[in-house]
Design a protein around this motif. Structure first.
Motif, mmCIF file in Angstrom:
data_model
loop_
_atom_site.group_PDB
_atom_site.id
_atom_site.type_symbol
_atom_site.label_atom_id
_atom_site.label_comp_id
_atom_site.label_asym_id
_atom_site.label_seq_id
_atom_site.Cartn_x
_atom_site.Cartn_y
_atom_site.Cartn_z
ATOM 1 N N LEU A 321 0.788 -1.232 0.000
ATOM 2 C CA LEU A 321 0.000 0.000 0.000
ATOM 3 C C LEU A 321 0.821 1.283 0.000
ATOM 4 C CD1 LEU A 321 -2.484 -1.195 2.776
ATOM 5 C CD2 LEU A 321 -3.029 -0.935 0.350
ATOM 6 N N SER A 322 2.137 1.191 -0.080
ATOM 7 C CA SER A 322 2.951 2.392 0.165
ATOM 8 C C SER A 322 3.571 3.013 -1.075
ATOM 9 C CB SER A 322 4.081 2.050 1.149
ATOM 10 O OG SER A 322 4.980 1.123 0.564
ATOM 11 N N ASN A 323 3.380 2.434 -2.253
ATOM 12 C CA ASN A 323 4.115 2.942 -3.410
ATOM 13 C C ASN A 323 3.666 4.310 -3.881
ATOM 14 O OD1 ASN A 323 4.537 -0.286 -3.846
ATOM 15 N ND2 ASN A 323 6.258 0.924 -4.560
ATOM 16 N N PHE A 324 2.515 4.782 -3.413
ATOM 17 C CA PHE A 324 2.114 6.152 -3.739
ATOM 18 C C PHE A 324 3.090 7.170 -3.153
ATOM 19 C CE2 PHE A 324 -0.088 5.264 0.284
ATOM 20 C CZ PHE A 324 0.253 6.377 1.033
ATOM 21 N N LEU A 325 3.888 6.767 -2.176
ATOM 22 C CA LEU A 325 4.873 7.680 -1.595
ATOM 23 C C LEU A 325 5.975 8.043 -2.585
ATOM 24 C CD1 LEU A 325 5.226 6.066 1.943
ATOM 25 C CD2 LEU A 325 4.043 8.190 1.368
ATOM 26 N N SER A 328 5.120 12.140 -7.190
ATOM 27 C CA SER A 328 5.374 13.549 -6.897
ATOM 28 C C SER A 328 4.127 14.279 -6.417
ATOM 29 C CB SER A 328 5.943 14.251 -8.139
ATOM 30 O OG SER A 328 5.018 14.183 -9.215
ATOM 31 N N ASP A 329 2.939 13.720 -6.676
ATOM 32 C CA ASP A 329 1.686 14.347 -6.260
ATOM 33 C C ASP A 329 0.578 13.300 -6.365
ATOM 34 O OD1 ASP A 329 -0.056 16.289 -5.367
ATOM 35 O OD2 ASP A 329 0.283 17.678 -7.029
ATOM 36 N N ASP A 330 -0.649 13.689 -6.055
ATOM 37 C CA ASP A 330 -1.780 12.782 -6.135
ATOM 38 C C ASP A 330 -3.046 13.593 -6.304
ATOM 39 O OD1 ASP A 330 -3.757 10.496 -5.208
ATOM 40 O OD2 ASP A 330 -1.779 9.586 -5.419
ATOM 41 N N LEU A 331 -4.154 12.888 -6.578
ATOM 42 C CA LEU A 331 -5.432 13.568 -6.810
ATOM 43 C C LEU A 331 -6.308 13.652 -5.566
ATOM 44 C CD1 LEU A 331 -6.547 12.073 -10.261
ATOM 45 C CD2 LEU A 331 -5.185 14.143 -9.817
ATOM 46 N N LEU A 332 -6.002 12.894 -4.516
ATOM 47 C CA LEU A 332 -6.845 12.911 -3.332
ATOM 48 C C LEU A 332 -6.808 14.270 -2.643
ATOM 49 C CD1 LEU A 332 -6.638 9.660 -1.178
ATOM 50 C CD2 LEU A 332 -8.488 10.462 -2.641
ATOM 51 N N ALA A 333 -7.985 14.749 -2.251
ATOM 52 C CA ALA A 333 -8.057 16.023 -1.529
ATOM 53 C C ALA A 333 -7.470 15.882 -0.129
ATOM 54 C CB ALA A 333 -9.506 16.500 -1.446
ATOM 55 N N GLU A 334 -7.687 14.735 0.499
ATOM 56 C CA GLU A 334 -7.125 14.449 1.825
ATOM 57 C C GLU A 334 -6.153 13.290 1.683
ATOM 58 O OE1 GLU A 334 -8.410 12.747 6.214
ATOM 59 O OE2 GLU A 334 -9.974 13.401 4.810
ATOM 60 N N PRO A 335 -4.838 13.555 1.733
ATOM 61 C CA PRO A 335 -3.850 12.505 1.462
ATOM 62 C C PRO A 335 -3.933 11.346 2.448
ATOM 63 C CG PRO A 335 -2.839 14.684 1.432
ATOM 64 C CD PRO A 335 -4.209 14.865 1.981
ATOM 65 N N LEU A 336 -3.542 10.161 1.971
ATOM 66 C CA LEU A 336 -3.415 9.006 2.844
ATOM 67 C C LEU A 336 -2.211 9.181 3.763
ATOM 68 C CD1 LEU A 336 -3.991 5.920 0.501
ATOM 69 C CD2 LEU A 336 -5.604 6.939 2.109
ATOM 70 N N ARG A 337 -2.328 8.599 4.951
ATOM 71 C CA ARG A 337 -1.226 8.633 5.905
ATOM 72 C C ARG A 337 -0.955 7.225 6.420
ATOM 73 N NH1 ARG A 337 -3.862 13.446 6.624
ATOM 74 N NH2 ARG A 337 -2.540 15.298 6.676
ATOM 75 N N ILE A 338 0.330 6.903 6.516
ATOM 76 C CA ILE A 338 0.741 5.638 7.115
ATOM 77 C C ILE A 338 1.235 5.942 8.517
ATOM 78 C CG2 ILE A 338 2.235 3.620 6.919
ATOM 79 C CD1 ILE A 338 2.491 4.228 3.928
ATOM 80 N N GLU A 339 0.533 5.439 9.497
ATOM 81 C CA GLU A 339 0.874 5.701 10.893
ATOM 82 C C GLU A 339 0.956 4.378 11.640
ATOM 83 O OE1 GLU A 339 -2.318 8.260 12.018
ATOM 84 O OE2 GLU A 339 -1.305 10.074 11.297
#
Length: 366
Positions: A321-325, A328-339
């Protein structure tokens, strides 16, 4: 409620660094954002990631099949009639990613119409999912540095190592360095993307014995039937079907004929409906599953989390699930967070993929 339009929007977002593996490499996310509009103003959203070197679909082909084939079939249909939608799309062969995106958008509409998060509709097992990070082709010391950084910054302890290189010693050395550097508590598994022969894969298993490798995904081409079956029968660890198991029929064939002993589920190519069918086959046969990654954006990763967290079996292992990191950018208004090594589902109705319209306008293609 009726579907009034299907909107396929091609867009491109660069990666900060390319991800390299045995079947290709990716420098940009040339994806398609799919929107299903309804007469009640509810819009279903999904992301379609073309992977021409794996499935044959391209950005242009997904836009074309949605606009020219699926749209005439689905406009006017009730979005809750998913079986009818699948029957219509089934008349067109292949195009798994395009079909999967339509299915996810239909589920998104259902969740929004009912006021319920989709992970609750699918099963509601958990509110979050553990994260595995995918490591691409690099020198062994750089791979270890990346793994340690992701562990420190995000709490990730499971790593999928892309292998399939020649000479084999490159991948064997990477396994050894990662195990020594990460310790015994980290999970390491391998994905060769069909890069080896069956005999080469057996040699790697011999050389990495004792390193605690947990899984071996697509070590060789499943079409090389005799070699693949020989490898699976001799492997001390589960052999995972991925490219060879995109549909329920493929899963049945490979499991029952000895082509694999575990299955990778990817919602980007199966949607939620076929993913549930695949999961049912695997749990019924007592076969482990993993949640895979199509080098997804955050929109696609959120869909994977929604399905993976919904079921006990898919929550048992960390999902990729982490390759979006690496984007350089993304379309989601509220970015995903890995915590703490986990990503939470969205508590909002539907899948929860709210799009930043200004970013979509910036990255969309003509």
């Amino acid at each position: 409620m009726k579907i009034t339009a299907l909107e396929a929007i091609p867009y491109t977002i660069p990666y900060t660094r390319p991800l390299r593996f045995a079947s290709g490499e990716v420098h940009t996310a040339d994806h398609v954002l799919l929107r299903l509009h309804t007469d009640e103003g509810i819009v279903g959203v999904a992301d379609a990631p073309p992977r021409p070197y794996t499935y044959g679909e391209t950005q242009a082909s997904i836009v074309s099949i949605v606009n020219e084939v699926f749209s005439p079939q689905l406009v006017g249909m009730d979005p809750f009639d998913r079986e009818k939608a699948h029957a219509a799309m089934h008349r067109t062969v292949h195009n798994q990613v395009a079909k999967g995106a339509v299915d996810i958008a239909l589920w998104d509409i259902a969740g929004k119409a009912l006021g319920v998060p989709v992970h609750k509709l699918l099963g509601g097992w958990s509110e979050s999912m553990s994260v595995a990070h995918m490591l691409g082709f690099k020198p062994a010391e750089e791979l270890l540095e990346e793994a340690l950084r992701f562990g420190e910054e995000h709490g990730i302890t499971t790593f999928k190592l892309k292998v399939g290189r020649r000479p084999l010693s490159l991948d064997v050395e990477a396994c050894r360095i990662l195990r020594e550097g990460l310790g015994e508590d980290a999970e390491i598994y391998l994905d060769a993307n069909r890069g080896w022969s069956a005999n080469e894969a057996l040699e790697v298993l011999r050389r990495t014995e004792g390193l605690g490798i947990s899984l071996l995904e697509e070590p060789c081409d499943a079409k090389e039937t005799m070699g693949r079956r020989r490898l699976v029968s001799r492997s001390p660890i589960p052999v995972v079907g991925d490219e060879s198991t995109p549909t329920p029929g493929d899963v049945s064939r490979e499991l029952l004929s000895g082509g694999c002993t575990a299955v990778c589920i990817k919602t980007a190519r199966s949607g939620f409906t076929e993913a549930a069918e695949i999961l049912g086959l695997c749990t019924g046969l007592g076969v482990d599953v993993t949640m895979g990654n199509q080098i997804d954006t955050q929109v696609g990763s959120l869909a994977t989390v929604a399905f993976g967290a919904a079921h006990r079996a898919t929550s048992a292992r960390a999902g990729e699930l982490s390759n979006f990191l690496d984007m350089s950018d993304d379309l989601l208004a509220e970015p995903l967070r890995i915590e703490g090594g986990r990503i939470r589902t969205r508590a909002t109705p539907g899948v929860g993929a709210e799009i930043d319209e200004s970013k979509l306008a910036h990255y969309r293609q003509a």
